[in-house]
Write an enzyme that holds these catalytic residues in place. Structure first.
Site, PDB file in Angstrom:
ATOM      1  N   SER A 133       0.834  -1.209   0.000  1.00 22.42           N
ATOM      2  CA  SER A 133       0.000   0.000   0.000  1.00 22.42           C
ATOM      3  C   SER A 133       0.864   1.253   0.000  1.00 22.42           C
ATOM      4  CB  SER A 133      -0.906   0.017   1.219  1.00 22.42           C
ATOM      5  OG  SER A 133      -1.560  -1.212   1.386  1.00 22.42           O
TER       6      SER A 133
HETATM    7  N1  SAH Z   1      -0.670  -4.193   3.757  1.00 22.03           N
HETATM    8  C1  SAH Z   1       0.107  -4.926   2.767  1.00 22.03           C
HETATM    9  C2  SAH Z   1      -0.512  -4.863   1.396  1.00 22.03           C
HETATM   10  C3  SAH Z   1      -1.819  -5.531   1.339  1.00 22.03           C
HETATM   11  S1  SAH Z   1      -2.326  -5.916  -0.311  1.00 22.03           S
HETATM   12  C4  SAH Z   1       1.514  -4.405   2.718  1.00 22.03           C
HETATM   13  O1  SAH Z   1       1.845  -3.534   3.526  1.00 22.03           O
HETATM   14  O2  SAH Z   1       2.302  -4.870   1.889  1.00 22.03           O
HETATM   15  C5  SAH Z   1      -3.654  -6.962   0.145  1.00 22.03           C
HETATM   16  C6  SAH Z   1      -3.242  -8.358   0.499  1.00 22.03           C
HETATM   17  O3  SAH Z   1      -4.409  -9.001   0.991  1.00 22.03           O
HETATM   18  C7  SAH Z   1      -2.757  -9.188  -0.683  1.00 22.03           C
HETATM   19  O4  SAH Z   1      -1.505  -9.733  -0.387  1.00 22.03           O
HETATM   20  C8  SAH Z   1      -3.833 -10.280  -0.800  1.00 22.03           C
HETATM   21  O5  SAH Z   1      -3.313 -11.533  -1.212  1.00 22.03           O
HETATM   22  C9  SAH Z   1      -4.368 -10.362   0.612  1.00 22.03           C
HETATM   23  N2  SAH Z   1      -5.703 -10.906   0.793  1.00 22.03           N
HETATM   24  C10 SAH Z   1      -6.803 -10.756   0.018  1.00 22.03           C
HETATM   25  N3  SAH Z   1      -7.855 -11.406   0.570  1.00 22.03           N
HETATM   26  C11 SAH Z   1      -7.406 -11.991   1.719  1.00 22.03           C
HETATM   27  C12 SAH Z   1      -8.017 -12.793   2.741  1.00 22.03           C
HETATM   28  N4  SAH Z   1      -9.296 -13.147   2.712  1.00 22.03           N
HETATM   29  N5  SAH Z   1      -7.237 -13.183   3.788  1.00 22.03           N
HETATM   30  C13 SAH Z   1      -5.933 -12.844   3.861  1.00 22.03           C
HETATM   31  N6  SAH Z   1      -5.303 -12.099   2.920  1.00 22.03           N
HETATM   32  C14 SAH Z   1      -6.033 -11.662   1.873  1.00 22.03           C
END
Ligand code: SAH
Length: 208
Positions: free
Chosen positions: A52
């Site tokens: 993000s």
């Molecule tokens: N905060 C993270 C970026 C998040 S991007 C950082 O600092 O890098 C969103 C992430 O959520 C992705 O890696 C995606 O695979 C994950 N994601 C999506 N749905 C999910 C779920 N139900 N449970 C766990 N992770 C999930």
């Protein structure tokens, strides 16, 4: 990056200190290291997941109102960057990621950098009941509606910060707080996240 965060209204000394201390270049792809401190999201894998934008991480973590020793849950580990910022604010962090390869690389990175984060692989749309309750929960992917199982894993006074797609203003960053046994929700403004895929999220593309 720090000047931009302050300019955009980030005020919490703990969050600013954490953002200044966590080495973002360690969480981006090798070729993006020179862009690590630009205020933008960057790719972390070939499937379109991203780390993000720093301002969004700071806004979310500030909204969590973390205190030293809080138990916190981070849904959607991705690179592990936001989990590291939460740990740098003094929280004991559990972070859950559905994509196994991302969970494994984030766990390795967070261990190497010595952050207090336990990475779990799985669907975080239902939280992590075996580690609940939490003082604070951050969801790093957009949910179609308020994820109730996550809300149920908060302590009294706990905070859940989650982007919700189906709101009157479009995708909206929402904070829910458990006050006297009741959920109070508040809008923190428009936002843009990748979809939360899971039992209480969206279905994976191509599945029925
Ligand atoms: N905060 C993270 C970026 C998040 S991007 C950082 O600092 O890098 C969103 C992430 O959520 C992705 O890696 C995606 O695979 C994950 N994601 C999506 N749905 C999910 C779920 N139900 N449970 C766990 N992770 C999930």
């Amino acid at each position: 990056m720090m000047a931009s965060l302050i300019e955009h209204g980030i005020r919490s000394p703990a969050v600013l200190h954490a953002m200044a201390g966590v080495p973002r270049e360690e969480f981006v792809l090798e070729g993006d290291r020179d862009r690590a401190y630009a205020d933008r999201a960057l790719p972390i894998d070939a499937e379109g997941q991203t780390i993000s934008q720093p301002l969004m991480v700071a806004l979310v973590v500030e909204a969590l109102e973390l205190h030293q020793g809080d138990r916190a849950l981070d849904v959607g580990t991705g690179s592990g960057y936001q989990a590291a910022v939460m740990a740098a604010c003094g929280a004991h962090v559990v972070s859950i990621e559905r994509v196994g390869s991302l969970a494994a690389s984030a766990a390795e990175r967070l261990r190497r950098l010595d952050y207090d984060v336990e990475v779990v692989e799985g669907d975080g749309s239902l939280g992590v009941p075996e580690r609940a309750p939490f003082d604070a929960i951050a969801v790093g992917a957009a949910a179609p509606r308020l994820p109730l199982e996550l809300a149920r894993q908060l302590v009294e006074g706990g905070r859940l910060v989650v982007p919700i797609t189906d709101s009157p203003i479009g995708e909206e960053l929402t904070r829910l707080r458990l006050v006297n046994g009741r959920w109070e929700t508040e809008s923190l403004g428009p936002c843009r996240f990748v979809p939360l895929i899971g039992a209480d999220g969206y279905q994976e593309a191509g599945s029925s």
